[in-house]
Scaffold this active site. Structure first.
Site, PDB file in Angstrom:
ATOM      1  N   GLY A 118       3.374   5.672  12.837  1.00  0.00           N
ATOM      2  CA  GLY A 118       4.081   4.437  13.206  1.00  0.00           C
ATOM      3  C   GLY A 118       3.680   3.931  14.582  1.00  0.00           C
ATOM      4  O   GLY A 118       3.526   2.732  14.796  1.00  0.00           O
ATOM      5  N   LYS A 137       0.855  -1.196   0.000  1.00  0.00           N
ATOM      6  CA  LYS A 137       0.000   0.000   0.000  1.00  0.00           C
ATOM      7  C   LYS A 137       0.888   1.241   0.000  1.00  0.00           C
ATOM      8  O   LYS A 137       1.429   1.636   1.028  1.00  0.00           O
ATOM      9  CB  LYS A 137      -0.930   0.031   1.216  1.00  0.00           C
ATOM     10  CG  LYS A 137      -2.074   1.015   0.948  1.00  0.00           C
ATOM     11  CD  LYS A 137      -2.509   1.849   2.121  1.00  0.00           C
ATOM     12  CE  LYS A 137      -1.645   2.963   2.574  1.00  0.00           C
ATOM     13  NZ  LYS A 137      -1.508   4.126   1.672  1.00  0.00           N
ATOM     14  N   GLU A 148       9.964  17.450  14.079  1.00  0.00           N
ATOM     15  CA  GLU A 148      10.259  17.245  12.658  1.00  0.00           C
ATOM     16  C   GLU A 148       9.373  18.169  11.827  1.00  0.00           C
ATOM     17  O   GLU A 148       8.149  18.068  11.874  1.00  0.00           O
ATOM     18  CB  GLU A 148       9.999  15.783  12.271  1.00  0.00           C
ATOM     19  CG  GLU A 148      10.444  15.489  10.850  1.00  0.00           C
ATOM     20  CD  GLU A 148      10.139  14.064  10.403  1.00  0.00           C
ATOM     21  OE1 GLU A 148       9.015  13.600  10.616  1.00  0.00           O
ATOM     22  OE2 GLU A 148      11.042  13.436   9.818  1.00  0.00           O
ATOM     23  N   GLU A 178      10.137   2.469  10.415  1.00  0.00           N
ATOM     24  CA  GLU A 178      11.146   3.487  10.085  1.00  0.00           C
ATOM     25  C   GLU A 178      10.414   4.814  10.111  1.00  0.00           C
ATOM     26  O   GLU A 178       9.524   5.044   9.288  1.00  0.00           O
ATOM     27  CB  GLU A 178      11.727   3.251   8.684  1.00  0.00           C
ATOM     28  CG  GLU A 178      12.476   1.949   8.518  1.00  0.00           C
ATOM     29  CD  GLU A 178      13.771   1.907   9.295  1.00  0.00           C
ATOM     30  OE1 GLU A 178      14.291   2.968   9.678  1.00  0.00           O
ATOM     31  OE2 GLU A 178      14.244   0.789   9.546  1.00  0.00           O
ATOM     32  N   CYS A 189      13.945  11.629   5.441  1.00  0.00           N
ATOM     33  CA  CYS A 189      13.983  11.264   6.862  1.00  0.00           C
ATOM     34  C   CYS A 189      15.360  11.572   7.438  1.00  0.00           C
ATOM     35  O   CYS A 189      15.496  11.837   8.622  1.00  0.00           O
ATOM     36  CB  CYS A 189      13.632   9.803   7.049  1.00  0.00           C
ATOM     37  SG  CYS A 189      14.577   8.719   6.000  1.00  0.00           S
TER      38      CYS A 189
HETATM   39  P1  NAD Z   1       2.641   9.059   6.969  1.00  0.00           P
HETATM   40  O1  NAD Z   1       2.895   8.460   8.296  1.00  0.00           O
HETATM   41  O2  NAD Z   1       1.579  10.070   6.845  1.00  0.00           O
HETATM   42  O3  NAD Z   1       2.258   7.905   5.919  1.00  0.00           O
HETATM   43  C1  NAD Z   1       3.115   6.829   5.628  1.00  0.00           C
HETATM   44  C2  NAD Z   1       2.275   5.670   5.106  1.00  0.00           C
HETATM   45  O4  NAD Z   1       1.477   5.172   6.174  1.00  0.00           O
HETATM   46  C3  NAD Z   1       1.293   6.061   3.987  1.00  0.00           C
HETATM   47  O5  NAD Z   1       1.203   5.006   3.046  1.00  0.00           O
HETATM   48  C4  NAD Z   1      -0.006   6.205   4.747  1.00  0.00           C
HETATM   49  O6  NAD Z   1      -1.163   6.018   3.942  1.00  0.00           O
HETATM   50  C5  NAD Z   1       0.129   5.105   5.780  1.00  0.00           C
HETATM   51  N1  NAD Z   1      -0.707   5.273   6.965  1.00  0.00           N
HETATM   52  C6  NAD Z   1      -1.046   6.429   7.586  1.00  0.00           C
HETATM   53  N2  NAD Z   1      -1.874   6.165   8.614  1.00  0.00           N
HETATM   54  C7  NAD Z   1      -2.040   4.820   8.655  1.00  0.00           C
HETATM   55  C8  NAD Z   1      -2.803   3.937   9.485  1.00  0.00           C
HETATM   56  N3  NAD Z   1      -3.579   4.383  10.475  1.00  0.00           N
HETATM   57  N4  NAD Z   1      -2.739   2.622   9.249  1.00  0.00           N
HETATM   58  C9  NAD Z   1      -1.957   2.142   8.259  1.00  0.00           C
HETATM   59  N5  NAD Z   1      -1.266   2.925   7.407  1.00  0.00           N
HETATM   60  C10 NAD Z   1      -1.296   4.258   7.620  1.00  0.00           C
HETATM   61  O7  NAD Z   1       4.046   9.615   6.452  1.00  0.00           O
HETATM   62  P2  NAD Z   1       4.373  10.450   5.114  1.00  0.00           P
HETATM   63  O8  NAD Z   1       3.884  11.843   5.285  1.00  0.00           O
HETATM   64  O9  NAD Z   1       3.930   9.687   3.923  1.00  0.00           O
HETATM   65  O10 NAD Z   1       5.975  10.430   5.128  1.00  0.00           O
HETATM   66  C11 NAD Z   1       6.745  11.353   5.821  1.00  0.00           C
HETATM   67  C12 NAD Z   1       7.284  10.762   7.106  1.00  0.00           C
HETATM   68  O11 NAD Z   1       7.985   9.574   6.822  1.00  0.00           O
HETATM   69  C13 NAD Z   1       8.276  11.653   7.806  1.00  0.00           C
HETATM   70  O12 NAD Z   1       8.017  11.641   9.191  1.00  0.00           O
HETATM   71  C14 NAD Z   1       9.625  11.004   7.516  1.00  0.00           C
HETATM   72  O13 NAD Z   1      10.629  11.268   8.457  1.00  0.00           O
HETATM   73  C15 NAD Z   1       9.231   9.570   7.491  1.00  0.00           C
HETATM   74  N6  NAD Z   1      10.224   8.769   6.766  1.00  0.00           N
HETATM   75  C16 NAD Z   1      11.050   7.955   7.478  1.00  0.00           C
HETATM   76  C17 NAD Z   1      12.013   7.213   6.831  1.00  0.00           C
HETATM   77  C18 NAD Z   1      12.946   6.305   7.589  1.00  0.00           C
HETATM   78  O14 NAD Z   1      13.487   5.404   6.979  1.00  0.00           O
HETATM   79  N7  NAD Z   1      13.141   6.487   8.885  1.00  0.00           N
HETATM   80  C19 NAD Z   1      12.139   7.306   5.437  1.00  0.00           C
HETATM   81  C20 NAD Z   1      11.288   8.168   4.746  1.00  0.00           C
HETATM   82  C21 NAD Z   1      10.323   8.881   5.421  1.00  0.00           C
END
Ligand code: NAD
Length: 494
Positions: A233, A175, A385, A250, A284
């Site tokens: 997360g 997804k 962040e 992550e 990230c």
């Molecule tokens: P997000 O948490 O909004 O979404 C990430 C994914 O999770 C999306 O596919 C989203 O649809 C899904 N999601 C959201 N709520 C959910 C739920 N309740 N149940 C299941 N899935 C759900 O993050 P984003 O805005 O897409 O990405 C940015 C964030 O990602 C930043 O905080 C960044 O630091 C982090 N990030 C971390 C890494 C790493 O490796 N540590 C790498 C890239 C991005």
């Protein structure tokens, strides 16, 4: 021209969401409509998991070297389609072409690395305590893996999850983030072009709160591999714990570059520009804190600030552009809110701090590269962040204070230190508590053969990539064979 409608791919069939709903996707640099994608719900996820579960029975028995040959071909296809994928990504999420090409390159590297694992997947054999007996630890496949990914590395991050999961014999429901669906879809198409059996990878588009949530709750999903914000997360971990799923997280970062008084300042300027403003600060591992020895602060900023002001904003498809748009208008607003927070907290805005609207920029979500100085380590702009092009400068009076400020956030992904003093480098290696430390380079740029991940609120103890990445997607199975022909009892005195 009517915008194209895209579909889920489940069990070898293209299909709309069962509820018939769709969502639009827009180019963040131009506002142009790129297409409609299925707004999937629980029924779509159920169908995808059922197919993945059925496919697991055969895929786990496919010899790992054969699985590796498919991944090798995926690597070759990614090379052939690198430019096409890079352009799709730039249009979907805005980062400049040289970075989206790098994003595909990470996928290529991971494909070759994991293809090689098809002939390794090392377990181990060690001596056992009884005669005429052997012991063997094997890596076993687990089952259906849900890959839930963010938008900022639309190809690389899915490959970091899917390729180790696949080489270990698992099947997948993927997804992707709703801001980058087309990149995800092309990646899945290339997997099948490389010869992946139908049903082994299934893609379901939709919102986290519906499609994502259904994956967390599904009894036949064994592993959740999630990358995204710490807030999401945490929710993923809590929800998945109810059915005892394995969860790899992550999450966010508040990464720092430390510049000490003996550093090569010109070198530090290059690293800071790339780490803080590359990908418009939406990595990230992006640097959002500059911790600098007070004695060299003015000299460093005198070199850095004019370079920030020279960065060219624009559509990432233009090779002359340095900094693309931010992902969407909500994120643009949030970045600007942090500028207001920084001002209110008493930090000094040195440059940027506003939405960029000149000329063509008005069509997209552009924010001026921003730098605050006089930032206290406890301010919100130094702790939270922002995920945008905002750098907070914190002046310190000693090496020890620099390390303390670096470590004192709720995140722990990447840090960097600029110094020519080997003793201070070694002390930083010992005392910095992030998952990644760069010496004399910026905070970004992880290589796929090493473990990737962070401490504290950035992760939950797992790592992606390298050998460590296999641990998430394999179960250890230990096999004892007693060939003595009589009952031997381990640990029992007789
Ligand atoms: P997000 O948490 O909004 O979404 C990430 C994914 O999770 C999306 O596919 C989203 O649809 C899904 N999601 C959201 N709520 C959910 C739920 N309740 N149940 C299941 N899935 C759900 O993050 P984003 O805005 O897409 O990405 C940015 C964030 O990602 C930043 O905080 C960044 O630091 C982090 N990030 C971390 C890494 C790493 O490796 N540590 C790498 C890239 C991005």
């Amino acid at each position: 021209m009517a915008a194209q409608n895209f579909q889920n791919y489940i069990g070898g069939r293209w299909q709309d969401a069962q509820g018939g709903r769709t969502f639009p996707n827009y180019n963040p640099a131009t506002g142009e409509l790129l297409g409609y994608f299925p707004l999937s719900e629980r029924a779509d996820v159920d169908a995808a998991v059922a197919v993945a579960r059925a496919a697991f029975a055969k895929w786990r028995l496919t010899p790992a070297p054969r699985r590796g040959e498919i991944l090798f071909r995926v690597g070759e296809l990614l090379i052939r389609h690198k430019e096409e994928l890079a352009r799709i990504m730039t249009q979907e999420m805005g980062k400049v072409l040289k970075e989206t090409r790098g994003d595909v390159q990470e996928g290529i590297d991971m494909a070759y690395y994991m293809a090689g694992e098809g002939r390794r997947l090392f377990g181990y054999s060690v001596p056992v305590e009884l005669p005429n007996k052997s012991g063997l630890a094997l890596r076993d496949s687990i089952g259906v893996v849900a890959c839930i990914t963010p938008w900022n590395f639309p190809v690389a991050i899915p490959t970091w999850k899917m390729f180790p999961a696949l080489i270990a014999g698992n099947t997948i429901v993927f997804k992707p983030a709703s801001d980058t669906p087309h990149s995800a879809l092309r990646l899945v198409e290339l997997l099948y072009e490389a010869g992946l059996p139908e049903g082994v990878v299934n893609i379901v588009f939709g919102a986290g709160a519906t499609a994502g949530e259904a994956l967390l709750q599904h009894p036949d999903v064994s592993v959740i591999s999630f990358t995204g914000s710490t807030e999401s997360g945490r929710h993923v971990a809590i929800e998945a714990a109810k059915s005892l799923k394995r969860v790899s997280l992550e999450m966010g970062g508040k990464n720092a570059v430390i510049v000490l008084d003996d550093a090569d300042l010109d070198l530090a300027v290059e690293g800071l520009l790339w780490s803080a403003y590359g990908t418009t600060g939406q990595r990230c591992t992006a640097c959002s804190r500059l911790i600098v020895s007070r004695t060299v602060q003015d000299a460093l900023l005198a070199k850095l600030v004019p370079r920030i002001e020279q960065l060219r904003l624009g559509d990432g498809l233009d090779e002359l552009v340095d900094v693309g748009p931010v992902i969407n208008s909500k994120q643009l607003e949030q970045i600007h809110q942090y500028t207001e927070i920084g001002r209110t907290e008493g930090a000094t805005l040195v440059t940027g701090g506003e939405v960029a609207r000149d000329g063509e920029l008005v069509r997209g979500n552009f924010y001026r590269p921003t730098l605050f100085k006089d930032v206290a380590a406890t301010m919100r702009i130094a702790q939270e962040e922002i995920f945008g092009p905002t750098l907070s400068v914190i002046a310190v009076d000693s090496f020890e204070e620099a390390i303390e400020v670096n470590n004192n956030t709720k995140y722990g992904l990447s840090s960097s230190i600029y110094t020519r003093d080997v003793n201070r480098v070694q002390r930083a290696v010992r005392d910095i508590t992030t998952g990644i430390l760069y010496v004399n380079s910026g905070t970004t740029g992880a290589e796929i053969q090493f473990p990737f991940g962070g401490t504290r609120g950035t992760g939950n103890g797992h790592r992606e990539a390298g050998l460590a990445g296999l641990d998430v997607f394999t179960e250890w199975k230990v096999v004892y064979t007693d060939y003595s022909g009589r009952l031997q009892k381990a640990q029992i005195d007789e």
